[in-house]
Design a protein around this motif. Structure first.
Motif, PDB file in Angstrom:
ATOM      1  N   ARG A   6       0.820  -1.215   0.000  1.00 60.39           N
ATOM      2  CA  ARG A   6       0.000   0.000   0.000  1.00 60.39           C
ATOM      3  C   ARG A   6       0.851   1.260   0.000  1.00 60.39           C
ATOM      4  O   ARG A   6       0.489   2.249  -0.646  1.00 60.39           O
ATOM      5  CB  ARG A   6      -0.967  -0.027   1.182  1.00 60.39           C
ATOM      6  CG  ARG A   6      -2.048  -1.080   0.954  1.00 60.39           C
ATOM      7  CD  ARG A   6      -3.026  -1.299   2.066  1.00 60.39           C
ATOM      8  NE  ARG A   6      -3.500  -0.114   2.724  1.00 60.39           N
ATOM      9  CZ  ARG A   6      -3.905  -0.102   3.997  1.00 60.39           C
ATOM     10  NH1 ARG A   6      -3.854  -1.219   4.701  1.00 60.39           N
ATOM     11  NH2 ARG A   6      -4.330   0.992   4.549  1.00 60.39           N
ATOM     12  N   GLN A  19       1.984   2.080  -3.403  1.00 60.48           N
ATOM     13  CA  GLN A  19       0.926   2.670  -4.215  1.00 60.48           C
ATOM     14  C   GLN A  19       0.768   4.161  -3.926  1.00 60.48           C
ATOM     15  O   GLN A  19       0.481   4.945  -4.821  1.00 60.48           O
ATOM     16  CB  GLN A  19      -0.403   1.941  -3.963  1.00 60.48           C
ATOM     17  CG  GLN A  19      -0.400   0.514  -4.439  1.00 60.48           C
ATOM     18  CD  GLN A  19      -1.579  -0.284  -3.921  1.00 60.48           C
ATOM     19  OE1 GLN A  19      -2.281   0.128  -2.999  1.00 60.48           O
ATOM     20  NE2 GLN A  19      -1.796  -1.464  -4.519  1.00 60.48           N
ATOM     21  N   VAL A  48       0.383   5.530   4.375  1.00 57.17           N
ATOM     22  CA  VAL A  48      -0.599   4.623   3.792  1.00 57.17           C
ATOM     23  C   VAL A  48      -1.979   5.276   3.796  1.00 57.17           C
ATOM     24  O   VAL A  48      -2.760   5.126   2.857  1.00 57.17           O
ATOM     25  CB  VAL A  48      -0.610   3.274   4.546  1.00 57.17           C
ATOM     26  CG1 VAL A  48      -1.841   2.464   4.229  1.00 57.17           C
ATOM     27  CG2 VAL A  48       0.647   2.481   4.215  1.00 57.17           C
TER      28      VAL A  48
END
Length: 185
Positions: free
Chosen positions: A97, A100, A140
């Motif tokens: 995550r 990303q 995150v």
């Protein structure tokens, strides 16, 4: 030698480790079982002026060891149980995550070594890892600009007190959000 004998006698049965009984395992006491066998296959001579000469009949010793300890025993297939700690699963998911949210890059080896060299003891290491866990949780959730210094993000964005944060001067000066995972590892 055992492979050769087992081929002549037929392969011993193969059982799973969890099916093995005590009688199917090889159990011995060195003093009681092995030492007398070694001595029985040892030839010791003493010659005046030459000293002692010790020799062993390894082939006979090997045959007797096979007869005594291996014949009639099944082969046991060892299959380790694999498991994953829940913390590792959680950490792996977080790492995916964070990638990303903020694309990650590795620190150079020279910088990584300098940062490690500036950590005085394990307390410093655990302190930095604790701060990085907090940082990862926020990245995150909210993301961030990859070029932002970690030090600035911790103290200006997260308002972390000055006594918490990156111990290493090199890490404070060089590490950016894009280096978070590299620093954690």
């Amino acid at each position: 030698q055992f492979r050769n004998l087992s081929q002549l006698e037929g392969s011993p049965p193969v059982i799973e480790m969890n099916e093995a009984t005590h009688a199917q395992l090889i159990s011995y006491d060195f003093e009681r079982d092995l030492f007398p066998l070694i001595l029985a296959h040892c030839s010791y001579s003493l010659e005046v002026g030459k000293g002692s000469d010790v020799s062993y009949d390894f082939a006979a010793l090997e045959r007797q060891l096979i007869d005594r300890f291996l014949t009639g025993k099944p082969r046991i297939r060892f299959k380790p149980n694999q498991f994953t700690f829940s913390k590792n699963t959680y950490t792996t998911a977080l790492f995916v995550r964070i990638e990303q949210k903020v694309p990650q890059e590795n620190l150079s080896l020279a910088v990584a070594r300098q940062i490690i060299g500036e950590l005085r003891d394990m307390t410093d290491v655990f302190g930095v890892l604790s701060v990085l866990d907090v940082l990862i949780g926020f990245i995150v959730s909210t993301g961030g600009e990859k070029e932002t210094l970690i030090h600035d993000y911790l103290h200006k964005t997260l308002k972390m007190p000055d006594d918490r944060g990156l111990v290493s001067a090199k890490a404070r000066q060089y590490c950016r959000l894009k280096h978070t995972l590299s620093l954690w590892r």
